[in-house]
Design an enzyme around this catalytic site. Structure first.
Site, PDB file in Angstrom:
ATOM      1  N   GLU A  95       0.846  -1.188   0.000  1.00  0.00           N
ATOM      2  CA  GLU A  95       0.000   0.000   0.000  1.00  0.00           C
ATOM      3  C   GLU A  95       0.886   1.244   0.000  1.00  0.00           C
ATOM      4  OE1 GLU A  95      -2.116  -0.923   3.585  1.00  0.00           O
ATOM      5  OE2 GLU A  95      -2.790  -2.803   2.724  1.00  0.00           O
TER       6      GLU A  95
ATOM      7  N   GLN B 235       1.908  -2.282   5.718  1.00  0.00           N
ATOM      8  CA  GLN B 235       2.231  -0.876   5.944  1.00  0.00           C
ATOM      9  C   GLN B 235       2.653  -0.583   7.385  1.00  0.00           C
ATOM     10  OE1 GLN B 235      -0.836   2.241   4.934  1.00  0.00           O
ATOM     11  NE2 GLN B 235       0.722   2.675   3.408  1.00  0.00           N
TER      12      GLN B 235
ATOM     13  N   ASP C 185       1.041  -3.277  13.093  1.00  0.00           N
ATOM     14  CA  ASP C 185      -0.261  -3.602  13.693  1.00  0.00           C
ATOM     15  C   ASP C 185      -1.201  -4.284  12.695  1.00  0.00           C
ATOM     16  OD1 ASP C 185      -0.236  -1.586  16.342  1.00  0.00           O
ATOM     17  OD2 ASP C 185       0.985  -0.973  14.643  1.00  0.00           O
ATOM     18  N   TYR C 186      -0.979  -4.049  11.408  1.00  0.00           N
ATOM     19  CA  TYR C 186      -1.882  -4.622  10.402  1.00  0.00           C
ATOM     20  C   TYR C 186      -1.382  -5.959   9.859  1.00  0.00           C
ATOM     21  CZ  TYR C 186      -3.524   0.003  11.166  1.00  0.00           C
ATOM     22  OH  TYR C 186      -3.969   1.132  11.800  1.00  0.00           O
TER      23      TYR C 186
ATOM     24  N   HIS D  75      -0.814   2.199  16.165  1.00  0.00           N
ATOM     25  CA  HIS D  75       0.430   2.563  15.489  1.00  0.00           C
ATOM     26  C   HIS D  75       1.625   2.504  16.420  1.00  0.00           C
ATOM     27  CE1 HIS D  75      -2.706   4.177  12.846  1.00  0.00           C
ATOM     28  NE2 HIS D  75      -1.888   3.807  11.894  1.00  0.00           N
TER      29      HIS D  75
END
Ligand SMILES: Cc1ncc(C[n+]2csc(CCOP(=O)(O)OP(=O)(O)O)c2C)c(N)n1
Ligand SMILES: [Mg+2]
Length: 792
Positions: free
Chosen positions: A493, A546, A549-550, A591
């Protein structure tokens, strides 16, 4: 379209009737053999010779049809129903199918997984013993199946996507054994119910956007174990539900076909045209194969009479593909009853013989071990009733397994009170070693392509080396990397046009092209899939998540697929995939993540790099790119704008994995940490120095592998005090490091005071600087704990 149709008609006309007839009968033979395989396999489970079975009965006719269009060079990413496809494609034999049913760990007998996978989980060999890619263009390629339903979808997307890359990226065309100008189609199979998973939807959407040669076959038998379609799919039809993705003349999208799974001739006709179109135009397609059945129900666990109505069961009998194909052959006078009866009878004999042969190959080595054990025990049995009982028990087992042999030997060694057990011990040790190879090997590459065998090279610096921002170190590195290694592809991304959210790739898309450095949709799962497919096909993807956390959105394919690929194929496939992400300390609930405990527990089978700065990261990238091992790289989110000295040998220096670095020497306390937390630690040591408390600060650099040479122990021997610090939750990666040093390295023997961990809180941090301060470890925490340790 028109020209294709004409040549197709010519082709059919040119096919002599007899050739056509032979082809049909050959397919019918495979259908019969596959059906017999299912029937006989089920019996093997019910009589206890195998533990569990899942079979492709009811899907045979569709699969002989599809297999006709699966060419050398193509890939399959499928699931456990595909035995007929494998038999028809000449990729698996019935005997091998039984070997896997028995969990035969000999790869010569069970070439898909060496007994590591449940039955009907197929694979072919992609890499040789040295980790070099085989000529995949001239063989049919099966990426190793996994059990999680729909887990094959992201990988399938990636395998098809690789064809696009091979076709479109300049400078890859010479890799003739990896691709023939991107003509390879990925055949992806999935059950009707598994299309309920997000994996399926994300994959179909991405395929429609990307325009890649992906052929998705939905085997629709109306059920997912006991749950019918009405509970699974909008409008009870996956092709209807997906109709918005249909490609139109001036749009992207996918083509959608509906086939009847019992209609051999109808399927062949549509598939011929459709697969050709996919191969040529790279337009993906969905084949909704309806009206399939399950003559024996879902698997050997349970019976379908419990949840299917009498009417449904009767319908399944009538519309059984095998029966329908038989009737079609007779109706079209392609054979008479006698000929078909012969085929059916021969199939029975063939499958029985194949089964018997697989069983003997499986059981004989075990029987030899039993025999050897018994003769060793007989030598020392005289007057020892315990050993005599052991002999009796072991000899009476009709279907012994290796475990029985080991347990018998161990019990004689441990409790028999026999005086001379040396020979028994030796044999036990020999078998332990053999079994370790059979059951534990190949989690990571063990040959020359192991990341642990890459020779380290130190970073060098010009005398007047500049200090630049961390992101600029990466940016200059990636620039050199893309100039030097055409196989490297990076995506994620915001990675293409703007060069990632922290500018590591800034300006590089313009220089190296949209085909090599590009943006993707927000779809972490299939970004992972794209990476997996490229890596399996011999390229060197760097796929971005990205923010750390994701990673959760992309974790399933990493944990279930990437981490097990080498292991579940016993070294026959490798996924040299690098996942790049950034994490640790920033701000807010999503984040500031550092869920390292979760990650290292989920990702055994990958390496996990936690560089403290971008210079270290570059050295690790270089190491990984020389190996075939997959890895996760967690760059420090707050490190991109910190100044670092620019090395002069950016694409040469290599940081070894599993080798911690002492970044500050000291004598009182060993402080072990990694990543961003090291800056907190270094800040604390300034205060501690003033208090005359001397810390030795160690950067572990990689969590997987962890301190291979036990250098932390050397430090502990000097300081006799140790504290492990990170930003994970209590009991997370700090506990892992603690365990490694205390138990594996035997660190407990060198302690003067109790060892400690300093971690973040159990909750996630509130937003803002104060949220960070109060939730994550800070330098005052470190000072406080260190002082306490010195007082103890
Ligand atoms: C992620 C996941 N959830 C649940 C299961 C258990 N499971 C195995 S097969 C199956 C049903 C699948 O049905 P379908 O996709 O229609 O394939 P079929 O078996 O009917 O061919 C389920 C729920 C699994 N293997 N993976
Ligand atoms: Mg189903």
């Amino acid at each position: 379209m028109d020209t294709n149709q004409v040549s197709e008609e010519n082709l059919l006309e040119n096919l002599s009737f007899d050739k056509f007839r032979q082809e049909v009968l050959k397919d019918y033979k495979i259908v019969c053999e596959s059906r017999e395989t299912s029937l006989l396999s089920r019996k093997e489970v019910l009589t206890g010779k195998a533990k569990f079975g899942i079979f492709g009965d009811g899907k045979e006719v569709a699969q002989v049809a599809v297999a006709k269009f699966f060419m050398p060079g193509d890939f399959r990413s499928g699931y456990y129903r595909d035995q007929t496809f494998m038999f028809a494609g000449g990729i698996a034999t019935v005997e091998q199918f039984f070997s896997q049913l028995y969990a035969d760990p000999d790869i010569n007998n069970e070439p898909f997984s060496a007994g590591r996978q449940m039955n009907a989980h197929f694979a072919t060999k992609f890499v040789d013993e040295n980790g070099e890619w085989l000529d995949l263009v001239n063989r049919k390629n099966i990426s190793a199946d996994i059990a999680p339903t729909s887990g094959q979808m992201p990988r399938g997307l990636g395998l098809a996507f690789a064809s696009k890359v091979f076709r479109e990226v300049e400078g890859l065309q010479h890799l003739e054994t990896l691709s023939d100008n991107g003509n390879e189609v990925c055949f992806c199979t999935i059950g009707d119910s598994a299309t309920s998973e997000g994996h399926f939807w994300e994959t179909m959407n991405a395929a429609g956007v990307l325009q890649i040669p992906l052929a998705v076959f939905v085997w629709d038998d109306g059920y997912g174990i006991s749950v019918p379609k009405e509970y699974q799919t909008t409008k009870s039809s996956i092709s209807k539900a997906l109709s918005g993705l249909q490609k139109k003349e001036d749009t992207n999208g996918i083509n959608i076909y509906r086939l009847k799974g019992w209609d051999y001739a109808g399927m062949c006709e549509i598939l011929d045209e459709a697969i050709k179109n996919i191969r040529e135009t790279h337009t993906p397609a969905l084949f909704h194969v309806e009206e399939l059945t399950q003559p024996q129900g879902h698997s050997t666990s349970g019976s379908h009479e419990r949840y299917k109505s009498a009417a449904r069961l009767a319908w399944e009998k009538e519309w059984d593909g095998k029966k329908q194909m038989r009737e079609w052959i007779l109706a079209n006078s392609l054979a008479d009853e006698d000929e078909l009866n012969d085929i059916e009878d021969n199939a029975k004999v063939f499958v029985k013989e194949s089964k018997q042969s697989a069983w003997e190959k499986y059981i004989n080595p075990i029987k030899e071990q039993v025999q050897q054990t018994i003769s060793l025990l007989q030598k020392i049995a005289a007057g020892n009733p315990f050993i005599e009982t052991c002999i009796k028990d072991l000899s009476s087992l009709r279907e012994p397994v290796r475990r029985d042999v080991m347990k018998t030997l161990a019990s004689v060694i441990d409790i028999s009170s026999a005086s001379d057990v040396q020979e028994v011990k030796d044999y036990y040790e020999k078998l332990l070693k053999e079994n370790k190879e059979l059951f534990d090997s190949d989690l990571y590459n063990e040959g020359p392509k192991s990341a642990l065998k890459v020779q380290p090279v130190a970073a060098t610096f010009h005398e007047d080396a500049e200090y630049v921002n961390g992101f600029e170190i990466l940016n200059r590195y990636f620039d050199e990397l893309f100039a030097n290694n055409k196989k490297v592809i990076a995506f994620g991304e915001d990675l293409g046009k703007i060069g990632d959210v922290n500018q590591g790739f800034s300006g590089l898309q313009e220089k190296y092209g949209k085909e090599r450095i590009f943006d993707t949709g927000i779809r972490e799962l299939t970004i992972m899939g794209q990476g997996i497919g490229l890596a399996l096909r011999g390229l060197r993807p760097i796929a971005e998540i990205q923010y750390l956390d994701y990673l959760l959105f992309g974790l399933q394919p990493l944990s279930d697929d990437v981490c097990t690929t080498h292991f579940r194929t016993k070294g026959q496939q490798s996924v040299p995939l690098i996942i790049r992400t950034r994490g640790h300390r920033l701000e807010g609930i999503w984040h500031s993540g550092s869920p390292m405990g979760m990650i290292i527990n989920a990702l055994r089978g990958m390496y996990v790099c936690v560089p403290r700065n971008m210079t270290q990261a570059v050295g690790m990238y270089n190491t990984l790119l020389e190996s075939n091992d997959p890895a996760l790289m967690v760059e420090c989110l707050n490190g991109y704008r910190l100044k670092e000295k620019l090395p002069s040998n950016l694409i040469e220096y290599k940081v070894p994995l599993g080798v911690p670095e002492i970044i500050k020497e000291g004598t009182d306390i060993t402080v072990v940490s990694y990543g961003s937390t090291l800056r907190i630690v270094m800040e604390a040591t300034e205060t501690l120095d003033k208090l005359n408390i001397s810390c030795e600060v160690i950067d572990v650099q990689t969590l997987l592998p962890f301190d291979l040479n036990h250098s932390i122990l050397d430090s502990l021997k000097k300081t006799n005090r140790i504290v492990f610090i990170d930003e994970d939750v209590p009991g997370g990666a700090s506990a892992y490091m603690f365990n490694k040093v205390m138990e594996e390295q035997g660190g407990y023997r060198w302690l003067d005071v109790s060892p400690r961990t300093i971690t973040a809180k159990d909750h996630r941090p509130s937003y803002g600087s104060d949220g960070d301060y109060f939730s994550k470890p800070n330098s005052e925490d470190v000072v406080r704990v260190a002082r306490k340790m010195m007082e103890e």
